[in-house]
Design an enzyme around this catalytic site. Structure first.
Site, PDB file in Angstrom:
ATOM      1  N   HIS A  34       0.809  -1.212   0.000  1.00 28.28           N
ATOM      2  CA  HIS A  34       0.000   0.000   0.000  1.00 28.28           C
ATOM      3  C   HIS A  34       0.848   1.271   0.000  1.00 28.28           C
ATOM      4  O   HIS A  34       0.330   2.372   0.185  1.00 28.28           O
ATOM      5  CB  HIS A  34      -0.945   0.013   1.208  1.00 28.28           C
ATOM      6  CG  HIS A  34      -2.185   0.818   0.978  1.00 28.28           C
ATOM      7  ND1 HIS A  34      -3.216   0.384   0.186  1.00 28.28           N
ATOM      8  CD2 HIS A  34      -2.568   2.039   1.418  1.00 28.28           C
ATOM      9  CE1 HIS A  34      -4.183   1.299   0.157  1.00 28.28           C
ATOM     10  NE2 HIS A  34      -3.807   2.317   0.904  1.00 28.28           N
ATOM     11  N   ASP A  43      -7.186   4.513   9.181  1.00 33.09           N
ATOM     12  CA  ASP A  43      -8.523   4.536   8.579  1.00 33.09           C
ATOM     13  C   ASP A  43      -8.792   3.275   7.769  1.00 33.09           C
ATOM     14  O   ASP A  43      -9.926   2.805   7.691  1.00 33.09           O
ATOM     15  CB  ASP A  43      -8.672   5.758   7.663  1.00 33.09           C
ATOM     16  CG  ASP A  43      -8.771   7.050   8.447  1.00 33.09           C
ATOM     17  OD1 ASP A  43      -9.324   7.029   9.562  1.00 33.09           O
ATOM     18  OD2 ASP A  43      -8.296   8.091   7.950  1.00 33.09           O
ATOM     19  N   GLU A  67     -11.766  13.590  13.006  1.00 35.31           N
ATOM     20  CA  GLU A  67     -11.099  13.925  11.757  1.00 35.31           C
ATOM     21  C   GLU A  67     -11.824  15.104  11.117  1.00 35.31           C
ATOM     22  O   GLU A  67     -12.862  15.569  11.615  1.00 35.31           O
ATOM     23  CB  GLU A  67     -11.056  12.730  10.793  1.00 35.31           C
ATOM     24  CG  GLU A  67     -10.100  11.636  11.220  1.00 35.31           C
ATOM     25  CD  GLU A  67      -9.824  10.616  10.116  1.00 35.31           C
ATOM     26  OE1 GLU A  67     -10.312  10.802   8.980  1.00 35.31           O
ATOM     27  OE2 GLU A  67      -9.122   9.621  10.406  1.00 35.31           O
TER      28      GLU A  67
END
Length: 529
Positions: A104, A171, A287
């Site tokens: 990732h 997240d 957030e």
């Protein structure tokens, strides 16, 4: 006679190469970048050179950098990893080694051009890995020993069976434990619980010398602090002992919209000022993000807003060009379900969001933490997941956020009108970070993270990349002392500037734990030395 001797030697060489390729079961001869002696070692059967293996690790989620390693190691045990690194370390010409988790990264950080990529996910298929084990001790309470190759989603599933869970999350949960701990591991939980690196008791690390070292804040502490946030420069994490706390059952999930930037950030900072781990009236997650005309209110990170409210939200966005979204969550269980609403009302009393633009959902704890997954699956089904992702993630000092809002959000992003993806913007508390660790953050008590999480086509990613460069240029010219998160720097000098006062210790730790500079060459920190 000499001619016959030459022919004989050539035939013997051809026979040797043919037998070597056959022995290894490869589709092509042994690479010239690695020593043939590797094929005599016990793990050589797990070392792959075939094109499909090379291709599988030559790109990442960013889809912008493509580099081929000489080979890929699919380890069946931690011993395979230690033997590989030890062989390279003792070799006359060491080769580079990079650990790859779920791939990732967005800028080739887990690649090793002409070296060896270690596919850590391979350990998940063997019993010789660490796996996930939940335990309890008098001094630590409950904790989980987790293999560096494990995904956070599996950590969640395993620990919650025992009624416990980690408190600090990213997240997106389909990332490896070793990968996030090598960076920091941040999300809306960071303001209260710190980054994931602040929630680790102990680790097993394979250093650049091929040594397996168990380290903690009390034992081999220099390695412990070096590896956490160390960008893979000092060792490969094969086990981490993660702090656990009782897992809640459900989540009150709220979003509030703001038209005024100052009111938005003032309210965010007020909410994160209540951040004690034992403070029952504190939020568990906070957030923020931007809504703009060129992008829909709902995106791949979560389809939060009800479809019936989209028209009025877009009307508000059209009126103000940029709307700021404050996102908050509070966990609850059977014991607190009767008081959670009252707690939220008290927390939100006096906030300055636009009247009538507060939205709430009630979801399970697991669904909340895994909220990005449904968006990922949708993008996969549409063929839009494996596209270029020219991301830019920054840490920004609180004292300069107004300058950033005007100079970047309004004068660059809004005017260019190309940003359709997610733009995150929310604060953190410096006190929740440990300065002894390698991770770098601004030198202010409160700082913000801003994330431009762009997705693009293969023919237009350069426009986003240029916008990222212009944002960095603006910050430099305006004297805004940003720090990149998941950093991408192009020169040794830029890395020295990035680490600032930490650079000397970072360099000394490199010399101590990876003296031949073999590990994580994709970060491009020491490549020019």
């Amino acid at each position: 006679m000499a001619e016959n001797s030459t022919i004989t030697i050539c035939l013997m060489a051809i026979l040797f190469i043919t037998r070597l390729a056959s022995t290894l079961g490869k589709s092509r001869p042994w690479t010239g970048f690695l020593s043939p002696r590797l094929q005599t070692l016990h793990f050589s059967r797990n070392l792959h050179l075939e094109p499909d293996a090379i291709k599988s690790v030559s790109s990442d989620y960013g889809n912008l950098v493509h580099e081929n390693p000489a080979a890929v190691l699919y380890p069946s045990s931690i011993e395979d990893i230690t033997s590989l690194i030890k062989f390279s370390y003792n070799n006359y010409t060491p080769f580079t080694v990079a650990a790859r988790g779920h791939g990732h990264s967005v800028g080739g950080q887990a690649m090793a051009s002409n070296g060896v990529v270690v596919d850590m996910m391979s350990l998940r298929h063997h019993k010789n890995g660490t796996g996930i084990t939940v335990s309890k001790s008098p001094s630590l309470g409950f904790y989980a020993d987790v293999g560096g190759e494990q995904l956070w989603i599996d950590v969640l599933r395993s620990t919650i069976e025992h009624g416990f869970a980690p408190v600090s999350w990213t997240d997106y949960l389909y990332l490896t434990v070793g990968g996030t701990l090598s960076n920091a591991g941040i999300s809306g939980t960071t303001f209260r619980y710190g980054p994931q690196i602040s929630n680790v008791y102990e680790m097993d690390v394979v250093t650049g010398k091929g040594e397996v070292v168990t380290c903690s804040s009390r034992s081999n502490s220099e390695l412990f602090y070096a590896v956490l946030g160390g960008l893979g420069q000092f060792g490969i994490i094969t086990r981490a002992r993660i702090a656990l706390e009782p897992a809640p059952k459900r989540v009150k999930w709220v979003r509030m919209l703001y038209s005024d930037f100052s009111a938005f950030t003032k309210d965010q900072e007020l909410l994160i000022s209540i951040n004690g781990r034992k403070q029952k009236n504190a939020l568990d997650y906070l957030e923020g993000s931007l809504l703009m005309v060129q992008g829909p209110p709902n995106n791949w990170r979560s389809s939060f807003f009800p479809s019936s409210d989209i028209p009025k939200i877009m009307s508000l966005v059209t009126q103000h060009a940029i709307i700021y979204c404050l996102e908050a969550a509070k966990y609850y269980d059977d014991e607190t379900r009767h008081t959670v609403d009252k707690d939220l009302q008290q927390l939100f009393k006096g906030l300055s969001f636009v009247d009538g633009f507060m939205f709430e959902k009630d979801v399970s704890y697991v669904d909340f933490l895994n909220r990005v997954r449904s968006g990922e699956e949708k993008l996969h089904s549409q063929g839009l997941w494996d596209v270029p992702h020219p991301w830019l993630n920054l840490f920004l000092p609180k004292s300069r956020i107004s300058d950033f809002n005007k100079g970047v959000f309004h004068d660059i992003v809004l005017k260019r009108n190309i940003t359709t993806g997610v733009v995150l913007f929310y604060p953190m508390n410096r006190q929740k970070w440990d300065d002894k660790m390698s991770a770098v953050i601004p030198d202010e008590d409160v700082f913000y993270t801003v994330g431009f999480l762009h997705s693009s086509g293969f023919d237009d990613w350069q426009a986003y990349d240029q916008q990222n460069k212009d944002i960095l240029k603006f910050c430099h010219q305006a004297g805004i002392e940003i720090k990149q998160y998941l950093p991408l720097h192009n020169s040794y000098k830029e890395w020295i500037n990035h680490f600032g006062s930490k650079w000397r210790r970072f360099r000394e730790r490199k010399a101590q734990f990876d003296p031949k500079m073999m590990l994580s060459p994709g970060q491009r920190i020491f490549n020019d030395i």
